[in-house]
Design a protein around this motif. Sequence first.
Motif, short mmCIF file in Angstrom:
data_model
loop_
_atom_site.label_atom_id
_atom_site.label_comp_id
_atom_site.label_asym_id
_atom_site.label_seq_id
_atom_site.Cartn_x
_atom_site.Cartn_y
_atom_site.Cartn_z
N ILE A 75 46.80 53.14 11.52
CA ILE A 75 47.02 54.81 11.03
C ILE A 75 46.86 55.58 12.50
O ILE A 75 47.13 56.84 12.63
N ARG A 76 45.67 55.36 13.60
CA ARG A 76 45.22 55.87 14.66
C ARG A 76 46.44 56.41 15.78
O ARG A 76 46.99 57.00 15.86
N PHE A 77 47.66 54.49 15.76
CA PHE A 77 48.68 54.97 16.31
C PHE A 77 49.57 55.38 16.44
O PHE A 77 50.34 56.30 16.85
N PHE A 78 49.98 55.48 14.72
CA PHE A 78 51.11 56.17 13.97
C PHE A 78 50.21 58.11 14.22
O PHE A 78 50.44 58.92 13.99
N VAL A 79 49.05 58.68 13.88
CA VAL A 79 48.71 59.66 13.85
C VAL A 79 49.04 60.71 14.91
O VAL A 79 49.13 61.40 15.65
N ASN A 80 47.88 59.21 16.58
CA ASN A 80 47.92 59.71 17.84
C ASN A 80 49.90 59.87 18.27
O ASN A 80 49.71 60.91 19.34
N PHE A 81 50.26 59.02 18.05
CA PHE A 81 51.85 58.96 18.44
C PHE A 81 52.81 58.96 17.42
O PHE A 81 53.40 57.75 17.23
N GLU A 89 45.25 59.14 4.72
CA GLU A 89 45.06 58.73 3.58
C GLU A 89 46.17 57.61 3.03
O GLU A 89 45.88 56.96 2.07
N GLU A 90 47.46 58.71 2.50
CA GLU A 90 48.38 58.59 1.90
C GLU A 90 48.70 56.68 3.21
O GLU A 90 48.83 56.35 2.63
N MET A 91 48.67 57.02 4.62
CA MET A 91 48.76 56.00 4.89
C MET A 91 47.62 54.33 4.78
O MET A 91 48.40 53.44 4.74
N GLU A 92 46.58 54.64 4.24
CA GLU A 92 45.99 53.91 4.25
C GLU A 92 46.53 53.22 2.63
O GLU A 92 45.90 52.06 2.72
N SER A 111 48.21 48.46 22.37
CA SER A 111 46.39 47.62 22.99
C SER A 111 46.03 48.33 22.75
O SER A 111 44.84 48.26 22.96
N GLY A 112 46.70 49.90 23.78
CA GLY A 112 45.25 50.65 24.26
C GLY A 112 44.63 51.32 22.49
O GLY A 112 43.31 51.68 22.55
N VAL A 113 44.80 51.80 21.38
CA VAL A 113 44.25 52.60 20.33
C VAL A 113 43.69 51.00 20.23
O VAL A 113 43.25 50.85 19.97
N MET A 114 44.26 49.19 19.71
CA MET A 114 43.33 48.49 18.99
C MET A 114 41.84 48.43 20.57
O MET A 114 41.30 48.29 19.29
N LEU A 115 42.23 48.61 21.34
CA LEU A 115 40.88 49.03 22.14
C LEU A 115 39.56 49.59 21.86
O LEU A 115 38.56 49.30 22.18
N GLU A 116 40.04 50.56 21.71
CA GLU A 116 39.57 51.76 21.14
C GLU A 116 38.98 51.51 20.35
O GLU A 116 37.64 52.06 19.96
N VAL A 117 38.94 50.78 18.95
CA VAL A 117 39.06 51.02 18.20
C VAL A 117 38.06 49.86 18.23
O VAL A 117 37.06 49.87 17.03
N PHE A 118 37.95 48.56 19.00
CA PHE A 118 37.61 47.30 18.01
C PHE A 118 36.41 48.37 19.45
O PHE A 118 35.35 47.71 18.41
N ALA A 119 36.28 48.85 20.17
CA ALA A 119 35.26 49.33 20.62
C ALA A 119 34.03 50.29 19.89
O ALA A 119 32.56 50.31 20.09
N GLU A 120 34.72 50.74 18.99
CA GLU A 120 33.88 51.88 18.11
C GLU A 120 33.69 51.20 16.84
O GLU A 120 32.12 51.72 16.26
N ASP A 121 34.22 50.25 16.76
CA ASP A 121 34.34 49.79 14.82
C ASP A 121 33.01 48.47 15.50
O ASP A 121 32.21 48.23 14.67
#
Length: 226
Positions: free
Chosen positions: A94-100, A117-120, A175-185
């Motif tokens: 979701i973050r990937f598609f929203v930001n990019f 929310e629709e994406m989710e 990969s950058g989005v993944m690491l960002e989400v991992f660090a937050e969650d």
Amino acid sequence: MSRRESPSPPMEVQGVCGEMGEERPEQGEQLSDGEQDVLQDTWGHICENCEDVADEQPVFAEPLSDSERYIIQDTWGRVYENCEGEGVGVTVLIRFFVNFPSAKQYFSQFQEMEDPEEMERNSQLRYHARRVMSAINTVVENIHDQEKVSSVLALVGNVHALKHKVEPIYFKILSGVMLEVFAEDFPECFTTDVQIIWSKLMGAIYCHVTGAYTEAGWAQVHSSAV
């Protein structure tokens, strides 16, 4: 790691390779200036010493030590156990598609979606999230087997280059989005030092995938999308 053919790729990798069934044009939609800024900002938050992510060189391509491989497997085990291959993956996509949003050009199922929310709720997005997380799981589980990791990433690179025509920069973006989400969650696991180690793994993945693009004859591995 040298590139070798894999006679029987793991099912989860087959799934990632088979998600986007349509042939795509040779030149995809380029990243907007705003998307390039977000990309730079994402990697900048992960590691202050990263080179410009729009550069031709992969981020942190040096080999992982044995202790770094152990740390990656240990932290990934906690992430994968908690998300069961889907939850955090959905957040990542979701973050990937929203930001990019230009990334949606490769996914006919999500192309017109703008509401997170629709994406989710979308079953196809959730399915793809599971596949992406399973592919990362395959790499991490086999992190001590360089030949298998090389063959898996070569397969992913070849299919995305030749069949789906995905601009390779999107692997670095994801990969950058993944690491960002991992660090937050998972802040208790993904400390600053752990994030740096993981960025080395993601850099190695990007290096191997783009190497497969080059071997497949992709004209512009570091394309005008950058």
